[in-house]
Design an enzyme around this catalytic site. Sequence first.
Site, mmCIF file in Angstrom:
data_model
loop_
_atom_site.group_PDB
_atom_site.id
_atom_site.type_symbol
_atom_site.label_atom_id
_atom_site.label_comp_id
_atom_site.label_asym_id
_atom_site.label_seq_id
_atom_site.Cartn_x
_atom_site.Cartn_y
_atom_site.Cartn_z
ATOM 1 C CD GLN A 214 -2.994 11.187 5.209
ATOM 2 O OE1 GLN A 214 -4.032 12.111 5.813
ATOM 3 N NE2 GLN A 214 -2.993 11.130 3.826
ATOM 4 C CG PHE A 245 -10.575 9.618 6.068
ATOM 5 C CD1 PHE A 245 -10.462 8.658 5.396
ATOM 6 C CD2 PHE A 245 -10.488 9.676 7.360
ATOM 7 C CE1 PHE A 245 -11.166 7.440 5.799
ATOM 8 C CE2 PHE A 245 -11.409 8.635 8.041
ATOM 9 C CZ PHE A 245 -11.500 7.571 6.936
ATOM 10 C CD GLU A 249 -0.855 15.470 2.180
ATOM 11 O OE1 GLU A 249 -0.322 15.987 1.100
ATOM 12 O OE2 GLU A 249 -2.252 15.118 1.807
ATOM 13 N NE ARG A 327 -5.395 16.362 -6.855
ATOM 14 C CZ ARG A 327 -5.038 15.177 -7.741
ATOM 15 N NH1 ARG A 327 -6.023 14.527 -8.409
ATOM 16 N NH2 ARG A 327 -3.898 14.786 -8.067
ATOM 17 N NE ARG A 359 -11.230 7.947 0.364
ATOM 18 C CZ ARG A 359 -11.981 6.629 0.817
ATOM 19 N NH1 ARG A 359 -12.499 6.910 1.916
ATOM 20 N NH2 ARG A 359 -11.781 5.710 0.280
ATOM 21 C CG PHE A 361 -5.305 17.277 -2.316
ATOM 22 C CD1 PHE A 361 -4.924 17.249 -1.117
ATOM 23 C CD2 PHE A 361 -4.880 18.295 -3.383
ATOM 24 C CE1 PHE A 361 -4.043 17.981 -0.814
ATOM 25 C CE2 PHE A 361 -3.677 19.008 -3.120
ATOM 26 C CZ PHE A 361 -3.263 18.791 -1.646
ATOM 27 C CB THR A 458 -0.844 18.896 -9.406
ATOM 28 O OG1 THR A 458 -1.144 19.252 -8.073
ATOM 29 C CG2 THR A 458 -1.892 18.019 -9.894
ATOM 30 C CB ALA A 527 -1.996 12.337 -5.049
ATOM 31 C CD GLU A 729 -7.192 11.438 -3.109
ATOM 32 O OE1 GLU A 729 -7.106 12.483 -2.457
ATOM 33 O OE2 GLU A 729 -6.446 11.284 -4.148
#
Length: 775
Positions: A214, A245, A249, A327, A359, A361, A458, A527, A729
Amino acid sequence: MSHRRNVETEPPTLNSTASVGKSITHDSAEQHVKGSALYIDDIREPAGTLHVAPIYSDATSGRITAVNLDAVKAAKGVIAVLSANDIPGTNDCSAAMGDDPILADDVIQFHGQVVFAVVAETRNQARKAAKLAIIEVAETAAILTARQGHDKEQNILPPYQFKRGNADKSIKAAKHTHLENFTIGGQEHFYLEGQISMAVPKDDDEMLVYVSSQHPSEIQHNVAHMLGLPNAAVTCECRRMGGAFGGKETQSAQWACLAALAAHVTGHPAKMRLDRDDDMMLTGKRHDFECNYQAGFDDLGVLSAVEMTFLSRCGFSCDLSLGVNDRTMFHSDNSYYYDAVTINSHRIKTNTVSNTAFRGFGGPQGMLFAEHMMSSIAAKLKIDPLDIRKANLYRDGHETTPYGMKIEDNIIADVIEELEESSEYRIRRNEIEQFNGKNPYLKKGIALTPVKFGISFTLKHLNQAGALVHVYGDGSVQINHGGTEMGQGLNTKVAQIVADEFGISLDMVKITATTTDKVPNASPTAASAGTDLNGKAAQNAVITIKERLIKLAMQLYQVTENEVAFKDSNVHAASHILSFADLAKQAILERVSLSSTGFYATPKITWDRNTTSGRPFLYFAYGAACAEVTIDTLTGEMKVDRVDILQDVGTSLNPAIDIGQIEGGFVQGMGWLTTEELVYDDKGRLTTHAPSTYKIPTAFDVPEDFRVNLRASEGNKEDTIHKSKAVGEPPIMLANSVFCAIFDAIASLNRDKIPHLNAPATPEEILRAAGEMKS
């Protein structure tokens, strides 16, 4: 299986080629069905390609005391065995913290930590040889759970807090209070395409890496730092992923680095594809939590104060735990106003694989807490849970979150009211009470739960994107952007945006593989911001080219700017009409550039983590789900009977893709909360590392009556691409309705008790909770 979809959201248009807002097929759908879509393992391997397999010990924690690799090196087909000593640059594949070694040196920190990598002529040879390694470890006591780590003050990151008012004082003064501890399990990503990378050495020490990731830009940086090269010497490419998902990342970096290291050491192309068992054991999951909270409220269930503490198992390194846990805190209010509130977060270091993005986060865990608390308050007061939820919603005069952001686009009460009516919640509630009164062993439950999910990274600097657009002489268009396609339809939506901006048909637009030599320094596709960011960047690139073409048309036909229009694959210059292709040819003859980059940075993001102030999100995505379940109190078995969903997506770019994301996200969330249980033994070894023991939802688990609707909308209030809203998400959290419906069914067994239900609500957990209610 009965599904009712509402796709009547396509706006009328006078442009026959317009595609935005229409249910356009995913750009790779036909290839997926035919099996012709190319994934990394489908790419024709260059001659001499070698294969890499990991070597790890069976220990969980300790120091390596002896190693014997003689049998590995002597095994058939083995070319090399890689160790930390072979790394010419930095032995690290972390996102930022520098605490994630590619190959462990002398210390083992979790079961499955890779110590060596074997390089062989075939994949089977490499895997067989890896099993011959002898690694002796002086084992030390391992910390396996968040509770154990918290008791020993083992924090991977400093604790963090949001605070407003004096929650402790308000709780003590409240007429009613509730105190509870419950746990939320993790989740395996279970992408269909596992972790895989192929590295091909190029001229002058350059390296080309095909990676299922990702975040190709981060892979580029990791590989370059490992090899001691400048970033410009490494190119990373990703055409598509077979699911991600969040699990690709940061988690792709280690395997890409090992493939690149093997290519560097041997001079041959090298591929690393993890076996499914290794993939599940060696890569991070959704963070699991222990939640402790107390709440104060009045006779109607309206909260006066909440105190909560989250203990999060982060694993042996930081990975993305800072952002994930933040988060969780951001979303521990979900859709509810807390007058006085204290939110504590502890990020615990454990001797387990480092947990990572998944997914939502961290948001799903925070929202599940909020919904579980609402269900518990309702059970205590013997009030319908929906009435408790509605009484605590953000509303006029109560629109400031625990982190100080004022909600400017609040529509959650309207969403709930619409779904309450369309799902016939009140009628079904009465029917369920009658059913439960007649059935001693089968019990039904129903829950309607909202979702308010903040959209933006964020971490402020990630809210940017780039794109590159070329127009060719035949009028065809090629796009490259920094986002990655993992099945979510990002490329399709970006192509629709570009086609409409040029006024041409969608079949004239082609999107190429994401690659770091075309769009540099890209943010991860995460995100839920992929379309928001890359769609805008691509649009901006097109606008630049259009401005040049408009200027050219003005010169050629002596018209004003307002007289030039792009539609129906033509360009209208007052009374003059020529095809888009003809104007492109004319631009080449007139030496007008038909190529442009585009850039976009999300506005208004001002979050300051140190002062816990600002605006971390550009906007919120809203939705609600109503779920009805039946449980068997003798076996713990559960069936989801019906689900109604109403999701706010602003002005939908592609209703079919959006509904697909909602359906898939809901089922994935349902799996997390009902069947997907990660089980570790007393040495910290994952025992559920295959589909035989780890149960993701199947087609038979999808509700037979599944009603998904996109809410009618005038569009996002913020200036997003075509006034759309993110959809990747938020649907995960809609599955909270299933967990709460199970809670509701268990609560019906004894209205004088409050159920104690942990997630996931497996048959064993349902049976345990039901048993407590009967005793």
